[in-house]
Design an enzyme around this catalytic site. Structure first.
Site, PDB file in Angstrom:
ATOM      1  N   ASP A  83     -25.953 -66.165  12.261  1.00 52.87           N
ATOM      2  CA  ASP A  83     -27.245 -65.468  12.198  1.00 52.87           C
ATOM      3  C   ASP A  83     -27.125 -63.964  12.450  1.00 52.87           C
ATOM      4  O   ASP A  83     -26.162 -63.481  13.029  1.00 52.87           O
ATOM      5  CB  ASP A  83     -28.248 -66.101  13.172  1.00 52.87           C
ATOM      6  CG  ASP A  83     -27.723 -66.224  14.596  1.00 52.87           C
ATOM      7  OD1 ASP A  83     -26.499 -66.347  14.782  1.00 52.87           O
ATOM      8  OD2 ASP A  83     -28.529 -66.192  15.540  1.00 52.87           O
ATOM      9  N   GLU A 141     -27.591 -68.454  16.873  1.00 54.21           N
ATOM     10  CA  GLU A 141     -26.964 -68.225  18.182  1.00 54.21           C
ATOM     11  C   GLU A 141     -27.763 -67.236  19.014  1.00 54.21           C
ATOM     12  O   GLU A 141     -27.728 -67.272  20.238  1.00 54.21           O
ATOM     13  CB  GLU A 141     -25.526 -67.718  17.989  1.00 54.21           C
ATOM     14  CG  GLU A 141     -24.716 -67.591  19.275  1.00 54.21           C
ATOM     15  CD  GLU A 141     -25.006 -66.310  20.064  1.00 54.21           C
ATOM     16  OE1 GLU A 141     -25.002 -66.361  21.294  1.00 54.21           O
ATOM     17  OE2 GLU A 141     -25.257 -65.270  19.423  1.00 54.21           O
TER      18      GLU A 141
HETATM   19 NI    NI Z   1     -22.690 -62.520  18.882  1.00 54.44          NI
END
Ligand code: NI
Length: 397
Positions: A83, A141
């Site tokens: 991401d 994440e």
């Molecule tokens: Ni990172």
């Protein structure tokens, strides 16, 4: 003939070209956490083109590829996150973001490209492997509750014997690798405080309960917690990052809103700090006749590297990159949900040095001018490939 020993393992030149190409494609097309649809489709299509893998989309936009050798052996999991962040890119790179306001400013484009490169190399070497290598392409994440937990709940770690992951690291010189043992990243918790007083005229304070003055005391007293309440050899951060109150110069407002983050490496320190925070907030607000609301949201667990896996991976890195490449690495107080995978199998998280200056300075992660040195991509691929060759070597059982 050269007398320099060739680095082990040797990677196909076209793999490295592809890894750089994949990274640049991903960099130009960043997507925010939980919205990585095109990224996931790209990963899936690339894995399909490599072939010989069992593919699945277990949760969110994650993609899992299993290289099943058909021979008994360990199951080694390798993870990359995919991401990007809500940042407007200012690097002026030829492959800069084409998605306005979104940028790969943490290197996750590189992580995904590295893992795809490792897949390609290991598929080509499958006859030399036993057990299974499982490639975990993780979504989200950057945003709590993170994609890792969701993937673990869907069983992606079932049967896994070891798990490894990497982060390209701008604070580390390119060519260096940090393989820290023990605590690596912090638990990134978030809190919100509302202080409710009694509004009124700024010139008649005795009829009010001033939430700004009380809030200022709360901020000051919370700083006391780390300075006086935490063992100096433990680590903790309490940062108040927002303080909102009031509308004009002659009105004392009804309430004040505070927001911030707590970072800790140790579970006991974490729990105690949250409890002490509430005690301080309660004490200060009560003393001045105000009321409070305290919301404390626990973020990811700290990443804690397994001692045995870390020792073995340190040797693998020394073999691949040379012992001089090993850099001492202190824990960083950032959050990282690789820790969710470590709940299911012993694992180690490695930092690959990737510092690359833009406009004369190396900019930190999450900065609009953040960039990575693409030579670090090769280091990442080599480490993953060497780890699989070591732990899933045919005949090693
Ligand atoms: Ni990172």
């Amino acid at each position: 003939m050269s007398t320099t020993p060739s680095p082990s393992p040797s990677i196909q030149t076209d793999t490295l070209t592809q890894v750089v190409g994949w990274r640049r494609h991903l960099h130009a097309h960043p997507e925010l956490s939980f919205h990585e649809r095109e990224t996931a489709d790209f990963i899936h299509a690339t894995l399909e083109s490599i072939g010989e893998l069992e593919l699945s989309r277990p949760a969110g936009n994650s993609v899992v590829a299993r290289l099943i050798t058909g021979r008994p052996g360990p199951v080694l999991a390798m993870r990359a996150d995919m991401d990007a962040l809500p940042i407007t890119e200012e690097t002026k790179l030829p492959f800069a973001s084409t998605n306005p306001g979104v940028m790969h400013a943490c290197g996750h484009d590189g992580h995904t490209a590295i893992l795809l490169g490792a897949v390609r190399e290991l598929v080509a070497r499958r006859d030399a492997l036993c057990g299974e290598v499982r490639f975990l392409f993780q979504h989200a994440e950057e945003v709590n509750p993170g994609g890792a937990e969701e993937m673990v709940q869907r069983g992606v770690m079932d049967g896994v014997t070891r798990v490894i992951g990497t982060h390209l690291w701008a604070q580390l010189e390119c060519g260096k690798v940090g393989v820290p043992s023990g605590a690596v990243t912090a638990a990134p918790d978030t809190f919100w405080i509302t202080i409710r007083g009694k509004g009124g005229h700024a010139a008649i304070p005795q009829q009010t309960v001033d939430p700004i003055a009380i809030g200022a005391q709360v901020v000051t007293n919370l700083q006391h917690l780390v300075a006086r309440g935490v063992d100096p050899l433990d680590s903790a951060v309490v940062s108040i990052t927002q303080f909102h109150a009031g509308t004009t110069h002659n009105v004392i407002p009804e309430s004040a809103e505070l927001n911030g983050t707590v970072r800790t490496l140790d579970a006991v320190v974490r729990t105690e700090l949250a409890a002490r925070m509430e005690r301080v907030i309660r004490g200060v607000t009560e003393a001045h006749g105000a009321e409070y609301e305290f919301i404390y949201e626990r973020g990811y667990r700290p990443v804690v590297n397994d001692a045995a896996v870390t020792a073995e991976l340190t040797e693998i890195v020394a073999q691949v990159c040379g012992r001089e490449a090993l850099a001492p690495m202190r824990p960083v107080m950032v959050g990282e949900d690789f820790s969710a995978f470590q709940q299911k199998a012993p694992g180690t998280f490695v930092f690959v040095g990737a510092a690359r200056p833009i406009d004369g300075a190396v900019h930190p992660h999450h900065h609009p001018k953040f960039d990575i040195d693409e030579r670090a991509l090769e280091t990442g691929v080599r480490i993953f490939v060497a780890a699989a060759e070591r732990w899933c070597a045919r005949g090693a059982l």
